[in-house]
Design an enzyme around this catalytic site. Structure first.
Site, PDB file in Angstrom:
ATOM      1  N   ASP A 123       0.412  -1.187   0.079  1.00  0.00           N
ATOM      2  CA  ASP A 123       0.564  -0.117  -0.221  1.00  0.00           C
ATOM      3  C   ASP A 123       0.465   0.941  -0.003  1.00  0.00           C
ATOM      4  O   ASP A 123       1.908   0.930   0.758  1.00  0.00           O
ATOM      5  CB  ASP A 123      -1.217  -0.338   1.173  1.00  0.00           C
ATOM      6  N   HIS A 130      -4.449  13.931   0.833  1.00  0.00           N
ATOM      7  CA  HIS A 130      -4.795  13.393   2.264  1.00  0.00           C
ATOM      8  C   HIS A 130      -3.547  12.806   3.678  1.00  0.00           C
ATOM      9  O   HIS A 130      -3.752  13.011   4.443  1.00  0.00           O
ATOM     10  CB  HIS A 130      -4.761  11.164   1.638  1.00  0.00           C
ATOM     11  N   GLU A 195     -10.358   3.647   3.949  1.00  0.00           N
ATOM     12  CA  GLU A 195      -9.955   4.872   3.156  1.00  0.00           C
ATOM     13  C   GLU A 195     -10.079   3.982   1.662  1.00  0.00           C
ATOM     14  O   GLU A 195     -10.269   2.551   0.908  1.00  0.00           O
ATOM     15  CB  GLU A 195      -8.185   4.826   3.389  1.00  0.00           C
ATOM     16  N   GLU A 197      -9.268   4.088  -1.940  1.00  0.00           N
ATOM     17  CA  GLU A 197      -8.227   4.561  -2.841  1.00  0.00           C
ATOM     18  C   GLU A 197      -8.315   2.748  -4.433  1.00  0.00           C
ATOM     19  O   GLU A 197      -9.305   2.909  -4.556  1.00  0.00           O
ATOM     20  CB  GLU A 197      -6.971   3.158  -2.168  1.00  0.00           C
ATOM     21  N   ASP A 229      -9.145   0.489   2.321  1.00  0.00           N
ATOM     22  CA  ASP A 229      -8.305   0.311   3.208  1.00  0.00           C
ATOM     23  C   ASP A 229      -8.575   0.336   4.289  1.00  0.00           C
ATOM     24  O   ASP A 229      -8.651   1.386   5.051  1.00  0.00           O
ATOM     25  CB  ASP A 229      -6.313   0.851   3.095  1.00  0.00           C
ATOM     26  N   ARG A 233      -8.256   3.893  13.755  1.00  0.00           N
ATOM     27  CA  ARG A 233      -7.032   4.837  13.895  1.00  0.00           C
ATOM     28  C   ARG A 233      -6.260   4.629  15.005  1.00  0.00           C
ATOM     29  O   ARG A 233      -5.606   5.062  15.958  1.00  0.00           O
ATOM     30  CB  ARG A 233      -7.815   5.487  13.614  1.00  0.00           C
ATOM     31  N   GLN A 236      -3.822   1.903  15.465  1.00  0.00           N
ATOM     32  CA  GLN A 236      -2.396   3.026  14.786  1.00  0.00           C
ATOM     33  C   GLN A 236      -2.156   3.277  15.149  1.00  0.00           C
ATOM     34  O   GLN A 236      -0.813   2.992  14.856  1.00  0.00           O
ATOM     35  CB  GLN A 236      -3.564   3.436  13.608  1.00  0.00           C
ATOM     36  N   LYS A 249      -3.684  -2.448  10.160  1.00  0.00           N
ATOM     37  CA  LYS A 249      -4.313  -2.297   8.662  1.00  0.00           C
ATOM     38  C   LYS A 249      -4.952  -3.702   7.881  1.00  0.00           C
ATOM     39  O   LYS A 249      -5.202  -3.470   6.943  1.00  0.00           O
ATOM     40  CB  LYS A 249      -3.020  -1.724   7.973  1.00  0.00           C
ATOM     41  N   THR A 253      -9.118  -5.797   3.740  1.00  0.00           N
ATOM     42  CA  THR A 253      -8.834  -4.501   2.363  1.00  0.00           C
ATOM     43  C   THR A 253      -9.685  -5.412   1.316  1.00  0.00           C
ATOM     44  O   THR A 253      -9.436  -6.270   0.829  1.00  0.00           O
ATOM     45  CB  THR A 253      -7.278  -4.593   1.897  1.00  0.00           C
ATOM     46  N   GLU A 370      -9.954  12.652   8.049  1.00  0.00           N
ATOM     47  CA  GLU A 370      -9.478  13.786   7.857  1.00  0.00           C
ATOM     48  C   GLU A 370     -10.925  14.402   7.782  1.00  0.00           C
ATOM     49  O   GLU A 370     -10.739  15.761   8.273  1.00  0.00           O
ATOM     50  CB  GLU A 370      -9.588  13.500   5.625  1.00  0.00           C
TER      51      GLU A 370
HETATM   52 CA    CA Z   1      -3.863   2.869   3.034  1.00  0.00          CA
END
Ligand code: CA
Length: 425
Positions: A123, A130, A195, A197, A229, A233, A236, A249, A253, A370
């Site tokens: 990834d 971002h 996410e 992507e 993804d 948080r 993480q 993560k 996916t 975000e």
């Molecule tokens: Ca990602």
């Protein structure tokens, strides 16, 4: 050009201009290669048995089993020949129409599988807006890390937890340590996120020790998909230093299961994102004139949410983000060239994630992190609900559309629903 498959003409995602490839099981049948056309799929095995393929395409389909790795490994020329032959089969006036009952399955009756056996998944972090938004949460004055404009940053992800659209996400348990707590606790993630992507499929690989030159990198890309993804948080934030993403993560996916070929996206090629005068010059192993002119992609991206309450109210999913693949600071070819620049071997069917693709403005953020300023400012949904992060029962739906007024194609869905955490934590 029109197709004798009536549902393909003007189809939102899969007109004759698209022809994405995947692996499907018709009801009661074994997995097999197929190409999406309107509300149907073309069974490539059936087309082979009907004698509709010739030359290298016939050989390639003959050796394709329940994954596309070997087919993609044949490279650009065979893929283009496949596309030409399938276009001829499905075009209006083709004699193949009389075989339609053998060649086609209703897409609604098919299970879509992962298109490849994914050996490795990497990834990237190429969405510059971002990276800027997330960096600003931690370093308001200096959001981008010093390496950002020198190289496409990435980490090695986990291939075993990639799933096709529709797979449920069980809320993970893990260690969380809010800044206000002196020590971590173990339990369900409270800050579950998505996410938005792009996924990039590798076709022909490279031998260990032999980098792929940037001028040849595009030839190693077999196609594209959407990729979510999913990210915890809070897990993480506690675990990621100093070695980077791990259990936050690899919980799941999700990808859209059709591989949209580079040839279908050719009308939507745009220049690579322009670099500012103050940006460092590109290293030569990342610089290619053709890639700078047309290595970018103009593909509109969206993320929507459907909550359990919205579902009970019969509301449609609500769009929470609009973005575009143009906002990638690094082109897919640069990702491939950089990934192999040390001699690392890519293999057919490997999957690359682009990194979250956000636009610069409000409403263009490709993650809740975000949108909510790190969870501090909840977003409001039309029915009065709010979200900091994802709740149990929430469905996240990613979609993509490339359109220029003449041709319009889509990627199919990339969606998943959050289930409660397993008990016992
Ligand atoms: Ca990602």
């Amino acid at each position: 050009m029109t197709s004798w498959v009536a549902s393909a003409n003007g189809h939102r995602d899969f007109p004759l201009d698209n022809l994405p490839i995947g692996i499907v099981s018709p009801t009661g049948g074994a997995p097999r290669p197929a190409i999406a056309i309107g509300e149907q799929v073309l069974d490539l095995q059936a087309a082979l048995e009907a004698g509709l393929f010739t030359g290298s395409v016939r050989d390639a389909v003959e050796t394709t089993g329940t994954a596309l790795n070997t087919l993609l490994a044949h490279g650009t020329e065979v893929r283009r020949a496949l596309r030409r032959q399938v276009t001829a089969i499905l075009a209006a006036g083709s004699p193949a129409e009389r075989l339609s009952h053998r060649l086609l399955h209703s897409a609604a009756d098919c299970t879509l599988h992962l298109p490849c056996e994914i050996g490795d998944y990497t990834d990237f972090y190429a969405g510059i807006h971002h990276a800027t938004h997330v960096g600003r949460l931690m370093r308001p004055d200096n959001p981008l890390m010093p390496n950002y404009k020198y190289l496409p940053v990435a980490y090695h992800g986990r291939a075993s937890t990639v799933r096709p659209s529709g797979a449920a996400l069980r809320r993970p348990n893990g260690q969380r340590k809010p800044a206000s707590d002196p020590t971590p606790s173990f339990g369900p993630s409270r800050n579950l996120d998505f996410e938005l992507e792009f996924g990039i499929w590798i076709g022909t690989g490279n031998a260990l020790g032999e980098p792929i030159p940037i001028a040849q990198a595009a030839d190693h890309i077999a196609g594209y998909c959407l990729l979510n993804d999913w990210s915890a948080r809070d897990i993480q934030g506690w675990e990621y230093q100093p070695l980077g993403p791990f259990l936050a993560k690899n919980l799941l996916t999700t990808i859209s299961p059709w591989i949209v070929m580079p040839e279908a996206l050719a009308p939507f090629r745009v220049p690579a994102m322009s670099r500012e005068a103050s940006d460092p010059p590109l290293f030569s192993y990342l610089a290619d004139a053709a890639d700078q002119v047309s290595g970018g992609l103009d593909v509109a991206l969206e993320a929507s949410i459907l909550t359990p309450t919205m579902r009970a109210q019969s509301l449609h999913p609500h769009r929470i983000a609009r973005s575009n693949a143009r906002f990638l600071f690094w082109t897919p070819a640069q990702m491939v060239a950089h990934h192999t620049s040390n001699g690392c071997a890519l293999q057919p069917g490997d999957l690359l994630g682009s990194g979250t693709i956000s636009g610069p403005g409000k409403g263009e953020e490709g993650s809740l992190l975000e949108m909510t300023e790190g969870g501090r400012e909840p977003i409001s949904l039309p029915n009065g609900e709010t979200r900091r992060f994802l709740e149990d029962g929430d469905t996240v739906i990613l979609s993509a559309r490339a359109s220029n007024g003449r041709v319009s194609i889509g990627f199919g869905l990339c969606e998943g629903t959050v289930l409660p955490a397993p008990p016992g934590a």
